[in-house]
Design an enzyme around this catalytic site. Structure first.
Site, PDB file in Angstrom:
ATOM      1  N   GLU A  87       0.885  -1.170   0.000  1.00  0.00           N
ATOM      2  CA  GLU A  87       0.000   0.000   0.000  1.00  0.00           C
ATOM      3  C   GLU A  87       0.923   1.220   0.000  1.00  0.00           C
ATOM      4  OE1 GLU A  87      -1.075   3.077   1.220  1.00  0.00           O
ATOM      5  OE2 GLU A  87      -2.360   2.460   2.886  1.00  0.00           O
ATOM      6  N   GLU A 132       4.941  11.097  -0.080  1.00  0.00           N
ATOM      7  CA  GLU A 132       5.764  10.225   0.771  1.00  0.00           C
ATOM      8  C   GLU A 132       6.790   9.426  -0.027  1.00  0.00           C
ATOM      9  OE1 GLU A 132       3.064   7.906   3.131  1.00  0.00           O
ATOM     10  OE2 GLU A 132       2.550   9.590   4.414  1.00  0.00           O
TER      11      GLU A 132
END
Length: 603
Positions: free
Chosen positions: A280, A289
């Site tokens: 994920e 991120e």
């Protein structure tokens, strides 16, 4: 007494790790270890371990523990030195490590493979963490000059080359907490879609080796084990690896086929290749991120040719929106700096900077899809073929056609990912109007809105540039173009730009979340807006050109913009705008209906 004294001298504070033993093993056992396996090892050799470094690199020294009892002075009997750049280390269980040493180490007659057995789980974790920390900070590359002389150069790991240490520390600290894992697990759209994608495609997982990239709590590893995976390697860099082991150990018999490996995918070594990667890796706007890069690195390092990836494709959707309330909310924040006598201080000199500062924050919230004024542009990333470097910069040309006359306040973005299984396909969507996820949607708001009429083209560019804080700088340009009879096609009437930091969003969660449209909602909305359309059409049918021009000015469109449009088309454009208003609510949700059958909880 002698043993107690020796133990005190070899305490953790002195850098020594005690209560462990080396177990000789064969090469075949190194290739296929499992967390619960205890093969027939050779006789245990009690040792102490110490992590150290010299000019050749970082190493682990093993010393005979039995010799401590007969220690003379501070001299210990050396057993074996293993340089980390020559060693592959697998944490194969709570009290077991497996080492494989290659290159010159094996040629010197030392053990090429062995297991390290610990009496205490904590000592195992402490030693492994120390090794990973040293390994990431002092990777050694060996080169030879023209004369054949070997030279060693110390480099940082691939992860640390592009990510600053402070950002990584905060990142892993965040995901090392159970409360944040709970927030993601309670996103039932997310978790349910992953579960459905795995269980519906058991044929892909049955008897296969799986690597869970950034395993977190280990929930996806357990899904893979439930689907019949032969073995799952759950790679997790944060301290969540400790909790993942506890959770997996408490879910037998699935836990017997899962090995949790504490480390970064850029640095850890696995004993075998994977048939499937599951992860994920999505952040806000899909790429925030920068974990997608780690996902691709894991593909190149661990996945067999033509292996499967869950997910395999990601898409970023972008569309212009109009939201007067949001724009006013952001702009009003800077009014504080407009005061000329704040306790006798004039704050206006920094007002403009504050104004632009508030607009440099992307807005994360759930919004009504009826705020969109054009069909979206889609940028696709194929995780199975993309290169890591492809994600350093993402450049997307924008081209829309407005369906209504409105002020354009910016660009709305969301994403979806595809689980392309052999038996079933599943889409995980974060679209406005679809069931809300913990990602919500993202909007880039322009400090200078654009004015457009129905049918008018909107062009521009979305340019994302990765930075070392594990995020992106967003460069957005949007322009309203000339069009229609008598206009210079492609000419620009207005342009607005924005520079935003995806790392520092404005989390705007005070309003009601987006809702999933039902057929009943659509029918009711359609009836109401059809009546409104008929009433407005009666007014427009008799409108003169002058009245049409005045109507545009009353709508907030500047005279200099309206004057660029041929007057003969003003009434036509106003009529088109009226007819388009009723189309937006019914068109957008109908497009979003494609996501409903793909959501596990809606099926």
């Amino acid at each position: 007494m002698a043993a107690a004294a020796a133990a005190r001298r070899l305490s953790p504070s002195t850098g020594f790790y005690t209560d462990l033993a080396i177990l000789p093993i064969g090469r075949t056992l190194v290739d296929n270890p499992t967390a619960d396996m205890r093969p027939a090892f050779g006789s245990p050799i009690p040792v102490f371990a110490k992590v150290d470094a010299d000019s050749n690199g970082t190493f682990v020294d093993f010393y005979h523990a039995i010799a401590v009892l007969n220690e003379v002075g501070n001299k210990l009997e050396h057993f074996q030195r293993c340089y980390l750049h020559h060693s592959q280390i697998l944490k194969a269980g709570p009290t077991l490590q497996i080492w494989a040493v290659d290159g010159a180490e094996a040629e010197q007659g030392k053990m090429s493979s062995f297991a390290v057995d610990f009496k205490l789980e904590k000592v195992n974790s402490d030693l492994y963490s120390a090794i990973q920390e040293k390994k990431s900070k002092s990777l050694v590359k060996e080169t030879a000059d023209a004369n054949g002389n070997k030279e060693t150069t110390t480099t940082v790991s691939k992860f640390e080359e592009k990510i600053e240490q402070s950002s990584a520390k905060m990142y892993f600290h965040y995901y090392g907490q159970l409360l944040h894992q709970q927030n993601m697990m309670q996103d039932y759209v997310r978790t349910g879609t992953y579960y459905a994608a795995v269980i519906e495609n058991q044929a892909d997982f049955q008897g296969r080796v799986v690597v869970d990239v950034g395993a977190g709590s280990g929930i996806l590893s357990l899904f893979a084990a439930q689907a019949g995976a032969k073995h799952v390697y759950a790679v997790e860099a944060s301290d969540m690896a400790y909790y993942a082991r506890k959770l997996i150990a408490g879910n037998q018999p699935y836990g017997q086929r899962i090995t949790v490996i504490h480390g970064k995918v850029e640095e850890v070594e696995l004993p075998e290749k994977a048939d499937i990667l599951i992860s994920e890796p999505m952040g806000t706007l899909l790429v925030n991120e920068r974990m997608l890069e780690s996902y691709i690195i894991a593909r190149d390092r661990f996945l067999v040719p033509k292996g499967k990836m869950f997910p395999s494709i990601g898409r970023i959707h972008m569309a212009p929106f109009s939201d007067e309330y949001l724009y006013s909310e952001i702009a009003s924040k800077a009014l504080f700096w407009h005061q000329q006598s704040y306790y006798g201080v004039n704050l206006k000199p920094v007002h403009d900077s504050a104004f632009q500062g508030y607009f440099s924050q992307p807005v994360v919230d759930a919004f009504d899809p009826r705020l969109l004024i054009a069909a979206p542009v889609i940028h696709t990333i194929d995780f199975t073929t993309a290169k890591e470097e492809d994600l350093f910069e993402i450049d997307v040309p924008l081209e829309f056609q407005s369906v209504v006359a409105a002020r354009v306040h910016g660009l709305a973005c969301w994403f979806d990912v595809l689980f392309d299984g052999s038996m079933a396909q599943r889409w995980l969507s974060t679209a406005p109007g679809a069931p809300t996820t913990h990602w919500y949607q993202l909007r880039c708001v322009l400090s200078q809105p654009l004015y457009v009429l129905a049918g008018q083209p909107i062009t521009g560019r979305l340019h994302l540039v990765a930075h070392s804080s594990q995020s992106y700088t967003i460069h957005l340009t949007m322009s309203a173009s000339m069009w229609g009879p008598g206009g210079v096609r492609g000419g620009v009437l207005q342009t607005s730009t924005a520079k935003l930091d995806l790392k520092e969003p404005y989390y705007r969660m005070s309003q009601s979340p987006a809702y999933a449209w039902t057929q009943q909602d659509q029918a009711s909305q359609y009836r109401e807006e059809t009546i409104a359309q008929q009433q407005m059409q009666q007014q427009v049918d008799g409108m003169s050109i002058q009245q049409a021009g005045m109507s545009l000015q009353q709508a907030g469109i500047p005279q200099e913009v309206a004057s660029q449009v041929p007057t003969q088309t003003l009434v036509q454009q106003q009529q088109l705008a009226v007819s388009s208003i009723a189309q937006v609510p019914q068109q957008v949700p109908q497009q979003l209906q494609q996501y409903y059958p793909q959501n596990y909880w809606a099926s």
